[in-house]
Write a protein that holds these residues in place. Structure first.
Motif, short mmCIF file in Angstrom:
data_model
loop_
_atom_site.label_atom_id
_atom_site.label_comp_id
_atom_site.label_asym_id
_atom_site.label_seq_id
_atom_site.Cartn_x
_atom_site.Cartn_y
_atom_site.Cartn_z
N LYS A 1 -13.50 -8.07 3.41
CA LYS A 1 -14.72 -7.42 3.89
C LYS A 1 -14.65 -7.11 5.39
O LYS A 1 -15.42 -6.29 5.89
N TYR A 2 -13.74 -7.77 6.09
CA TYR A 2 -13.69 -7.62 7.54
C TYR A 2 -12.88 -6.36 7.93
O TYR A 2 -11.84 -6.10 7.33
N PRO A 3 -13.32 -5.56 8.92
CA PRO A 3 -12.62 -4.30 9.26
C PRO A 3 -11.36 -4.45 10.10
O PRO A 3 -10.62 -3.49 10.26
N PHE A 4 -11.11 -5.61 10.67
CA PHE A 4 -9.93 -5.88 11.50
C PHE A 4 -9.69 -4.81 12.56
O PHE A 4 -8.70 -4.06 12.51
N PRO A 5 -10.58 -4.71 13.54
CA PRO A 5 -10.36 -3.75 14.61
C PRO A 5 -9.08 -4.02 15.40
O PRO A 5 -8.52 -3.11 16.02
N GLY A 6 -8.64 -5.29 15.40
CA GLY A 6 -7.39 -5.62 16.08
C GLY A 6 -6.17 -5.48 15.19
O GLY A 6 -5.06 -5.86 15.58
N ASN A 7 -6.38 -4.99 13.96
CA ASN A 7 -5.31 -4.69 13.01
C ASN A 7 -4.48 -5.92 12.63
O ASN A 7 -5.00 -7.03 12.60
N PRO B 1 -0.80 3.56 9.99
CA PRO B 1 -2.23 3.49 9.66
C PRO B 1 -2.83 2.17 10.12
O PRO B 1 -2.16 1.14 10.11
N PRO B 2 -4.11 2.17 10.53
CA PRO B 2 -4.77 0.90 10.87
C PRO B 2 -4.94 0.07 9.61
O PRO B 2 -4.92 0.59 8.49
N LEU B 3 -5.12 -1.24 9.78
CA LEU B 3 -5.21 -2.14 8.64
C LEU B 3 -6.39 -1.82 7.74
O LEU B 3 -6.32 -2.00 6.52
N ARG B 4 -7.47 -1.30 8.32
CA ARG B 4 -8.64 -0.96 7.50
C ARG B 4 -8.36 0.18 6.52
O ARG B 4 -9.11 0.38 5.57
N GLN B 5 -7.29 0.93 6.77
CA GLN B 5 -6.91 2.02 5.87
C GLN B 5 -5.81 1.61 4.89
O GLN B 5 -5.33 2.43 4.12
N ARG B 6 -5.41 0.37 4.94
CA ARG B 6 -4.39 -0.15 4.02
C ARG B 6 -4.81 -1.54 3.56
O ARG B 6 -4.06 -2.51 3.67
N LYS B 7 -6.03 -1.63 3.04
CA LYS B 7 -6.61 -2.92 2.67
C LYS B 7 -5.80 -3.66 1.62
O LYS B 7 -5.88 -4.89 1.51
N SER C 1 0.84 -1.20 0.00
CA SER C 1 0.00 0.00 0.00
C SER C 1 0.87 1.24 0.00
O SER C 1 1.99 1.25 0.54
N GLU C 2 0.35 2.31 -0.58
CA GLU C 2 1.08 3.57 -0.62
C GLU C 2 1.30 4.11 0.79
O GLU C 2 2.35 4.70 1.08
N ALA C 3 0.31 3.93 1.66
CA ALA C 3 0.43 4.43 3.03
C ALA C 3 1.66 3.86 3.72
O ALA C 3 2.43 4.57 4.38
N MET C 4 1.90 2.54 3.56
CA MET C 4 3.04 1.91 4.22
C MET C 4 4.35 2.17 3.47
O MET C 4 5.42 2.23 4.09
N LYS C 5 4.28 2.32 2.16
CA LYS C 5 5.51 2.67 1.43
C LYS C 5 6.04 4.02 1.88
O LYS C 5 7.25 4.24 1.97
N ASN C 6 5.12 4.94 2.20
CA ASN C 6 5.53 6.23 2.73
C ASN C 6 6.20 6.07 4.09
O ASN C 6 7.17 6.76 4.41
#
Length: 453
Positions: A360-366, A319-325, A154-159
């Motif tokens: 589809k799962y939001p992974f609140p525990g990341n 970022p949380p996992l839901r923001q880097r699907k 993901s771009e978020a983690m590459k940053n």
């Protein structure tokens, strides 16, 4: 690397800087163009092809953006996203310079610079750009930091990876922010492994779990007989990290008294073991982490501002996992392979239904929840393919996300009820109530007004 075929544009409103850079580079590169007014940038980029732009962070400009350098960096990238940009900054603008890396800058240099260092930086960036262009056609899949399990595409983690590459070789203190399970521990290890202290100790302390007594003993060490259970001399974790990296996890959960003691050590760069009066000098690189949002840390009733500034030269927000699907499938396959090997099973694949369920799962525990989900699935699997039926998400996390938010559970309601209870306890004495709540009288009165008490 030779820069003879390189064209460079220099933008700075200081004519002395423009003259100095032109004289330095004119014999090193193919072409140097200097410009005092950044508003001429669009025309220059349309009419010329540049390999690299040297851009000042601050201009005496009519553009009111809070920082002109960031504005013009964005404009450059809009006009030509391939061109490399090195930001020129004063030391006081270091936070803005780090922010510019997120916006696409390749590097930043501090004024005044060493000529050899500037030429070396330009050469390295041009070299990396050309190498990346040559490899682009063959490069696919995930990026990772060598020696860690920080995997992402993901771009978020590459940053995040790029920022780690930039700050790891420095001795800057770093604050890592992020929800539980986002990888703060791995990020701290990655920074250490890529630092100049990589061969020295990496000492982790979960300071949030330490009591007042254990806090001093664990961090500062003690002399035999300093307290009842001190049966031998012991060095503290800070002293053990001498020459290397000290990682203080859950820093947001320590008390104000503990914060004061830690601040003294960081300011003086020395520790004094319990039971002695002999200060011991220490040389450490400090990394801290917390799941407490920075806005909450800024509340002086909870955290000392002077300590925040001391530990937060540079911050990294994971970022949380839901923001880097984009990383979910990559990580799921990585964990499946890892646990299949650990539990001596054949290679296990995930079918389409399993992949769809994960996405589809939001992974609140990341990432931590994803890891445990995959470990459980591998342990329970009988075949070589996982389906959606094999993936069972954490009932703990699911309960948290699915529980309706009743009024009684809202923070505002909890705070109001706490204030009422403490005021009643002290028979309406506001001074005593404020002291127990850790508030000033003024702050308590504001809350009384807010809740119409």
């Amino acid at each position: 690397m030779s820069l003879k075929n390189t064209s460079i544009l220099v933008i700075d409103d200081d004519p002395d800087v423009l003259i100095a850079v032109r004289l330095l580079l004119k014999t090193e590169v193919k072409k140097v163009v200097t410009e005092k007014n950044p508003e001429n940038l669009p025309a220059l980029l349309r009419e010329n092809t540049f390999d690299l732009v040297l851009l000042d962070m601050n201009f005496k400009s009519s553009i009111n953006t809070g920082n002109e350098g960031i504005y013009w960096l964005k404009r450059i990238k809009e006009l030509n996203k391939e061109v490399c940009v090195i930001m020129i900054t004063a030391y006081g603008d270091i936070d803005l310079a780090v922010r510019s890396l997120k916006e696409g800058a390749s590097d930043f240099i501090l004024k005044p610079w060493h000529n050899e260092k500037l030429i070396s930086n330009i050469s390295d960036i041009i070299k990396k750009t050309k190498r990346a262009a040559g490899e682009a056609a063959n490069k696919e899949g995930a990026e990772s930091l060598i020696g860690t399990e920080l995997l992402a595409e993901s771009e978020a983690m590459k940053n995040i990876f790029f920022k780690i590459e930039k700050i790891a070789p420095t001795d800057a203190n770093i604050l890592i922010l992020g929800e539980n399970g986002t990888g703060k521990d791995l990020t701290a290890k990655a920074i250490h492994q890529k630092s100049l202290r990589a061969k020295q100790p990496f000492i982790k302390v979960d300071v949030g779990a330490l009591t007042e007594t254990l806090f001093e003993s664990e961090l500062f060490g003690h002399k035999k007989g300093a307290f009842t259970d001190a049966r031998e001399d012991r060095i503290g974790r800070i002293e053990a990290a001498n020459g290397g990296t000290l990682f203080l996890d859950e820093i947001g959960n320590i008390s104000l008294q503990q914060q004061a003691k830690l601040l003294t050590v960081l300011q003086n760069r020395q520790v004094t073991r319990l039971g002695t009066n002999q200060p011991i000098p220490v040389d450490i690189r400090l990394i801290c982490a917390t799941n407490v949002p920075l806005q909450e840390l800024a509340n002086e009733n909870r955290f000392r501002k002077d300590l925040i500034y001391r530990i937060n030269t540079v911050e990294i927000t994971l970022p949380p996992l839901r923001q880097r699907k984009e990383d979910i499938i990559l990580l799921a396959k990585h964990f499946a392979k890892q646990y299949a090997a650990k539990y001596r099973k054949a290679a296990i694949e995930l079918d389409k239904s399993a992949l769809e369920k994960l996405m589809k799962y939001p992974f609140p525990g990341n990432v931590r929840e994803l890891q445990y989900t995959m470990e459980r699935a591998i342990i329970m699997s009988d075949g070589e393919v996982l389906t959606e039926r094999d993936l069972l998400f954490s009932p703990i996390e699911s309960a948290i996300t699915q529980t309706p938010e009743h009024d009684d559970n809202k923070l505002s309601t909890i705070e109001k009820n706490t204030i009422l209870h403490v005021i009643e306890k002290h028979n309406g004495n506001i001074t005593k109530a404020a002291k127990e709540l850790g508030l000033t009288r003024t702050a308590l009165y504001r809350r009384l007004s807010k809740y119409d008490i």
